[in-house]
Write a protein that holds these residues in place. Structure first.
Motif, PDB file in Angstrom:
ATOM      1  N   ASN A   4      61.837  -0.836   9.772  1.00 57.92           N
ATOM      2  CA  ASN A   4      60.569  -0.368  10.265  1.00 57.92           C
ATOM      3  C   ASN A   4      60.016   0.689   9.461  1.00 57.92           C
ATOM      4  OD1 ASN A   4      58.394  -0.701  11.819  1.00 57.92           O
ATOM      5  ND2 ASN A   4      59.051   0.674  13.436  1.00 57.92           N
ATOM      6  N   ILE A   5      60.732   1.221   8.535  1.00 62.80           N
ATOM      7  CA  ILE A   5      60.452   2.410   7.732  1.00 62.80           C
ATOM      8  C   ILE A   5      59.591   2.210   6.622  1.00 62.80           C
ATOM      9  CG2 ILE A   5      61.326   4.478   6.323  1.00 62.80           C
ATOM     10  CD1 ILE A   5      61.817   4.798   9.242  1.00 62.80           C
ATOM     11  N   PHE A   6      58.384   2.579   6.605  1.00 62.04           N
ATOM     12  CA  PHE A   6      57.514   2.651   5.320  1.00 62.04           C
ATOM     13  C   PHE A   6      58.176   3.522   4.191  1.00 62.04           C
ATOM     14  CE2 PHE A   6      54.013   4.762   2.986  1.00 62.04           C
ATOM     15  CZ  PHE A   6      53.685   3.606   2.110  1.00 62.04           C
ATOM     16  N   GLY A   7      58.338   4.747   4.337  1.00 62.88           N
ATOM     17  CA  GLY A   7      58.936   5.462   3.470  1.00 62.88           C
ATOM     18  C   GLY A   7      59.085   6.827   3.657  1.00 62.88           C
ATOM     19  N   VAL A   8      59.580   7.709   2.842  1.00 61.68           N
ATOM     20  CA  VAL A   8      59.984   9.117   3.032  1.00 61.68           C
ATOM     21  C   VAL A   8      59.189  10.006   2.251  1.00 61.68           C
ATOM     22  CG1 VAL A   8      61.513  10.974   2.776  1.00 61.68           C
ATOM     23  CG2 VAL A   8      62.480   8.781   3.534  1.00 61.68           C
ATOM     24  N   VAL A   9      58.168  10.878   2.880  1.00 60.69           N
ATOM     25  CA  VAL A   9      57.121  11.639   2.197  1.00 60.69           C
ATOM     26  C   VAL A   9      57.749  13.095   2.001  1.00 60.69           C
ATOM     27  CG1 VAL A   9      54.753  12.433   2.167  1.00 60.69           C
ATOM     28  CG2 VAL A   9      55.481  10.020   3.174  1.00 60.69           C
ATOM     29  N   GLY A  10      57.323  13.753   0.794  1.00 66.51           N
ATOM     30  CA  GLY A  10      57.620  15.110   0.785  1.00 66.51           C
ATOM     31  C   GLY A  10      56.266  15.625   0.273  1.00 66.51           C
ATOM     32  N   LEU A  11      56.041  17.074   0.809  1.00 67.38           N
ATOM     33  CA  LEU A  11      54.754  17.734   0.487  1.00 67.38           C
ATOM     34  C   LEU A  11      55.162  18.703  -0.708  1.00 67.38           C
ATOM     35  CD1 LEU A  11      52.961  18.087   3.736  1.00 67.38           C
ATOM     36  CD2 LEU A  11      52.545  16.548   1.834  1.00 67.38           C
ATOM     37  N   PHE A  12      54.327  18.959  -1.426  1.00 67.56           N
ATOM     38  CA  PHE A  12      54.446  20.144  -2.454  1.00 67.56           C
ATOM     39  C   PHE A  12      53.127  20.940  -2.484  1.00 67.56           C
ATOM     40  CE2 PHE A  12      57.284  16.491  -3.728  1.00 67.56           C
ATOM     41  CZ  PHE A  12      58.387  17.240  -3.934  1.00 67.56           C
ATOM     42  N   GLU A  13      53.533  22.148  -2.855  1.00 65.20           N
ATOM     43  CA  GLU A  13      52.534  23.151  -2.903  1.00 65.20           C
ATOM     44  C   GLU A  13      51.230  23.028  -3.819  1.00 65.20           C
ATOM     45  OE1 GLU A  13      52.211  25.820  -0.676  1.00 65.20           O
ATOM     46  OE2 GLU A  13      50.352  25.938  -1.146  1.00 65.20           O
TER      47      GLU A  13
END
Ligand code: HEC
Length: 361
Positions: A4-13
């Motif tokens: 059920n996982i679409f993806g893993v998202v990381g945020l950058f500055e």
């Protein structure tokens, strides 16, 4: 759990941090890499290894197809299906097709560009994307830059993806799941919708019917329709030059009278025509006592009647040309001379039955 996982998202500055993170994350080959940014970041497509948009190629192919379509279309219509020589030109000369070829090219190319971009490349009928439902998305719409590792063929090592994003310097890491599938439309809702549609149509139809019945039909803008003007095929057409007549249209009803002289030869001709063609109905004396039996039904005119004595030659000629009721139009079976000759002969018969003293020599 990972299905059920679409993806893993990381945020950058900032863009620089994002660009720096990409090669490291890419080297792990955990899943499909995708970036979400508030504005286009220069160099990002190259780093992500995105290929050029295929839109240009699609437009080129479809534009060429448009040119070809327009050419074949016009060539077939103009030189095969309905060849029409205009101004003595070859009906298949391609130069005349160029404007339409140009326009169909533009039409095909423009539609391909618009629809291809929206439907094929932007997958338009899908109005949502799993990323839109994530917290990270809200950040991206402000000032953050997201890099996501997305599941390929349904599987993703979530822990490894989280680890590598952190290692690459992500401020925060979020696991994004597909939303629960929307509930199906119920049968009742569908029925209610259909009923509402049918009712609307019925109401609109009844309203239209009432409007047409109750209110007079008015032409919307009659000021162009009702105006002093000369219409085609009416008296407004250019009149003939005074004193002239059109070819083959000698007017006979006017004051011109019988163009043939009343000679013995003409009267002989008239008698021949009358005996062969008129006598059977109008009788030898033209007094309406026919040789026909009663089965004929119609009553041929008594040409000795006062009314016909005062007919002009032209009016008798007209009866021969166009007939009247049960009298057939016989005119075209005779030459013009024969017609005028029989008119003379009818006149002679009338004069013979209504002789006056002055007629005596
Ligand atoms: C088939 C029969 C028939 C023949 C042939 C025929 N007529 Fe008639 N004609 C009629 C009948 C019937 C009428 C009466 C029409 C009416 O008023 O209803 C008539 C009427 C006329 C009239 C009067 C028209 C008017 O304005 O009221 C003339 C003139 C006349 N005929 C001349 C001729 C001449 C000349 C010929 C030969 C070239 C001829 N007809 C041949 C049946 C015939």
């Amino acid at each position: 759990m990972t299905e059920n996982i679409f993806g893993v998202v990381g945020l950058f500055e900032d863009p620089a941090a994002l660009l720096k993170a990409v090669p490291l994350v890419q080297s792990k080959r955990l899943g499909k890499l995708e970036a979400y940014t508030p504005y286009p970041v220069h160099g990002l497509p190259g780093v992500l290894g995105l290929s050029r948009s295929p839109l240009g190629g699609m437009v080129l192919v479809m534009g060429a197809l448009g040119t070809l379509t327009a050419f074949l279309f016009q060539w077939w219509m103009n030189s095969v299906d309905y060849p029409l020589v205009v101004g003595g030109k070859d009906p298949s000369s391609w130069q005349a097709f160029v404007p339409i070829m140009f326009e169909v090219t533009v039409l095909f190319a423009a539609f391909t560009a618009g629809l291809g971009m929206l439907l094929l490349l932007n997958r338009l009928p899908d109005l949502w994307h799993p990323f839109l439902l994530s917290k990270s998305c809200a950040e991206v719409t402000r000032d953050k830059f997201a890099l996501s590792i997305e599941a390929e063929s349904g599987s993703l090592d979530v822990a490894a993806a989280q680890a590598i994003l952190r290692q690459a310097g992500a401020l925060s890491v979020e696991v994004v799941a597909f939303p629960a599938p929307a509930s199906k439309v119920s049968l009742n809702a569908l029925l209610a919708l259909s009923a509402a549609g049918a009712l609307t149509c019925a109401l609109a139809g009844a309203g239209m019917y009432g409007a047409v019945k109750l209110f007079p039909v008015l032409p919307p803008m009659s000021h162009m329709l009702v105006q002093p003007r000369l219409d085609a095929q009416q008296r407004g057409m250019r009149p003939p030059v005074a004193g002239t007549v059109a070819r083959g249209r000698m007017p006979y009803l006017g004051a011109l009278g019988n163009p043939l002289p009343r000679t013995k030869a003409v009267l002989e001709l008239g008698r021949k025509v009358f005996s062969n063609n008129c006598l059977i109905c109008h009788g030898p004396l033209a007094n309406g006592t026919p040789i026909l039996t009663a089965a004929y039904g119609a009553k041929p005119a008594n040409l000795q009647a006062k009314k016909f004595l005062s007919y002009t030659d032209g009016e008798i000629y007209h009866a021969i040309m166009h007939g009247k009721n049960a009298m057939p139009a016989l005119g075209l079976g005779f030459t013009e001379d024969e017609r005028w000759a029989v008119v003379h002969y009818v006149r002679a018969l009338q004069r013979a039955q209504h002789a006056q003293d002055t007629d005596l020599p």
